[in-house]
Design an enzyme around this catalytic site. Structure first.
Site, PDB file in Angstrom:
ATOM      1  N   LYS B  80       0.850  -1.197   0.000  1.00  0.00           N
ATOM      2  CA  LYS B  80       0.000   0.000   0.000  1.00  0.00           C
ATOM      3  C   LYS B  80       0.883   1.243   0.000  1.00  0.00           C
ATOM      4  CE  LYS B  80      -3.965   2.012   2.494  1.00  0.00           C
ATOM      5  NZ  LYS B  80      -4.919   1.870   3.613  1.00  0.00           N
ATOM      6  N   SER B 161     -10.013   2.264   2.697  1.00  0.00           N
ATOM      7  CA  SER B 161      -9.057   2.930   1.852  1.00  0.00           C
ATOM      8  C   SER B 161      -8.079   2.008   1.130  1.00  0.00           C
ATOM      9  CB  SER B 161      -8.244   3.924   2.683  1.00  0.00           C
ATOM     10  OG  SER B 161      -7.411   3.240   3.602  1.00  0.00           O
ATOM     11  N   SER B 185     -10.442   0.140   7.054  1.00  0.00           N
ATOM     12  CA  SER B 185      -9.807   0.205   5.730  1.00  0.00           C
ATOM     13  C   SER B 185      -9.131  -1.073   5.253  1.00  0.00           C
ATOM     14  CB  SER B 185      -8.783   1.339   5.698  1.00  0.00           C
ATOM     15  OG  SER B 185      -9.435   2.578   5.608  1.00  0.00           O
TER      16      SER B 185
END
Lengths: 100, 495
Positions: B80, B161, B185
């Site tokens: 990420k 997210s 998330s």
């Protein structure tokens, strides 16, 4: 409670985010909708309840009192620290003139 | 040999270790999938095929020399874009950090590389991890690999997210990916695409080198195709780090070796307050199905009460923006990242112009809310009240765990929705995390596992919430569901 457009402008200035009139017009109603919604917390009886400070019990540690205890974060890394600066000069961060 | 990109973490590691295939072959196969899907899915901000190959070659060389291989040896993963990676652009999907190339490596990513993993690239995400649909990224939306089964080809949200992470794992662009979870998330995107993901107890994974959103909530965790892969990867990510003041100084348990779906003697709590009005009936049906699966695994199922559940989301939307407004004060156009210096501007004007140009709308919204609730005269009514409610929410869980070992709940109130559906209504978007946020506020380990498909052919997830430090109990209950759900659905490759 309704927050005025002027209040949003003041908050934006405190947060150092430039906002023009159109942005303020857009943000003010959204801001109020969110605040109206979070205000339901006022219903909760919290008398005698301590605000949370740590979600998992933990003790704060002290690092060893020596210079450069951790080579990565200890210091002596000027080039690395400045490597991503938009305007580094002579080993310093460069900014617009602040003293006339 | 079947397609190597169909393999998960354990299968790749074991296949590399036994010599069935080389780590380089695996990295090449995933590199090809990453490149082929980029235009359609936009899951990566930067691809790093050379990094994946370099790590793979190191593992192959170590194996040839007969060296001991790490837990993640030969497994290429997606990272990420919230994790600082030395020498590779790290943006948190923002314009303000575009072009930022860290001089250091985050602890979690360094742990993974040390365990033998390689990096396929930096995954797209909601900007500064603020969003639930991956529509706030400066680098464009991530498109879910899933489509509805009725022939519709509307672009669906991969969740957020960690939307690049979820899309990439579901589409077989990587066998696993890192995620971070501040208020759901990891779990919400995992549920949206039919994969597994676990947020460990707050403090298990170091936050050092992770771009900060809300420091008292942020936790990293793995996202992968099954529970075993999550357990293996979490072992590699977790561990004490003196550079994070809230890091837990505890040994990392051997979660993978101790996995068991035998839940005899365990009590599963069903929180009464999660049965909310307006929840999708298919979500409620899948929850009931989950209860039956856990009973089948030997667990006793009891009702529990978490009375302050309805206040978790509003408390979160005070606490998280408050912390964000403080954390994001560092983006000033001086030390790193974007600088916008209008002609003749002074220092203060430069800050304001830089931040106006560099932050997206949702990020600005949250900074402003946070600034407001922390401002003089409002601090006690908003921030302190929210922190008191947070204490009550944590206390609710403590009391529930006096009578049960793990809690079962839906992960999300609905399945994935079309991109654009909620983006203009922040409150509707926030409600996506209504089931995920309470565990975040209490710092508890929680995971989502796939439970099945809805009538539209889209995945639904079930959530397990455990006691602090009891990732094992969460993983075991997740495994019990996984074995009984038999979830094998995957998106058709249309890209």
């Amino acid at each position: 409670m309704s927050v005025t457009r002027e209040t949003v402008a003041k908050i934006a200035s405190l947060a150092r985010i430039r906002m023009d009139d159109a942005a303020l017009d857009r943000m003010a109603p959204e801001f109020n909708a969110i605040l109206d919604w979070v205000e339901q917390l006022g219903e909760v009886d919290t008398s005698g309840v301590e605000p949370m400070t740590a979600v998992i019990p933990n003790t704060l540690r002290l690092r060893d009192d020596v210079v450069d205890a951790d080579p990565l974060t200890g210091g002596g890394m000027r080039e690395s620290v400045l490597a991503n600066a938009p305007a580094a000069e002579h080993g310093f961060f460069g900014v617009p003139k602040v003293i006339e | 040999m079947s397609d190597l990109t169909d393999l998960g973490v354990a299968a790749i590691r074991d296949g590399v270790s036994s010599g069935q295939f080389s780590a380089r072959e695996v990295a090449e196969a995933f590199n090809a999938n990453v490149a082929a899907a980029q235009d359609a899915l936009n899951a990566f901000i930067v691809a790093t095929p050379e990094k994946a190959l370099e790590a793979a070659d190191a593992v192959d060389a170590a194996r040839a020399k007969g060296e001991q291989l790490g837990k993640m040896a030969g497994v290429p993963i997606g990272m990420k874009d919230l994790f600082a990676t030395k020498g590779v652009q790290t943006t948190a999907a923002s314009h303000i950090l575009e072009g930022f190339v860290p001089e250091y490596e985050s602890t979690v990513s360094a742990n993974l590389w040390r365990a033998g993993a390689g990096m396929l690239g930096k995954l797209n995400m909601d900007q500064f991890a603020m969003g639930s649909s991956n529509e706030t990224s400066y680098f464009g939306n991530v498109i879910s690999p899933w489509r509805t089964s009725d022939g519709g080809n509307a672009a669906l949200a991969p969740g957020g997210s960690s939307g690049g992470s979820s899309a990439a794992v579901a589409a077989r662009l990587c066998p696993a990916a890192t995620g971070t979870d501040t208020g759901g998330s990891i779990r919400q995107p995992a549920a949206f695409v039919g994969i597994s993901g676990i947020k460990p107890t707050y403090g298990r994974c170091s936050r050092w080198g992770v771009v900060a959103f809300a420091s008292s909530l942020d936790q990293a965790g793995p996202m992968a195709r099954d529970v075993t892969d999550c357990a293996i990867m979490l072992e590699a990510m977790a561990g004490f780090d003196p550079k994070d003041a809230t890091s837990l100084n505890l040994p990392v348990p051997e979660w993978a070796a101790n996995l068991s779906d035998d839940l005899r003697g365990k009590r599963v709590g069903i929180p009464r307050e999660y049965r909310m009005d307006g929840t999708d009936p298919e979500i409620l049906a899948s929850w009931d199905q989950g209860i039956e699966w856990l009973k089948d695994a030997g667990a006793e199922v009891i009702e529990v009460s978490l009375p302050h559940t309805k206040y978790a989301l509003p408390a979160y939307y005070i606490v998280a923006p408050a912390e964000a407004s403080s954390n994001l004060a560092r983006y000033d156009g001086v030390r790193y990242g974007l600088r916008d210096l209008p002609q003749g501007a002074n220092l203060q004007e430069m800050y304001a112009a830089t931040r106006a140009a560099g932050f997206g709308e949702e990020v600005k919204r949250r900074i402003l809310i946070g600034t407001y609730v922390l401002s003089a005269g409002f601090y006690d009514a908003y921030y302190n009240q929210a922190q008191r409610v947070r204490t009550l929410i944590a206390r609710d869980f403590e009391q529930a765990f006096e009578t049960c070992d793990v809690i079962l709940a839906p992960t999300t109130p609905t399945a994935s929705f079309a991109l654009g559906d909620k983006v203009d209504d922040p409150l509707a978007m926030y409600l996506n995390d209504v089931f995920a946020v309470p565990a975040s506020l209490a710092g508890l380990p929680a995971m989502s596992v796939p439970a099945g498909l809805n009538a539209q052919g889209l995945p639904l997830g079930l959530q397990l919430i455990g006691k602090a430090f009891d990732e094992q109990g969460v993983l075991n209950a997740g495994l019990a569901i996984e074995r009984r759900a038999g979830f094998t659905a995957r998106p058709d490759r249309w890209w």
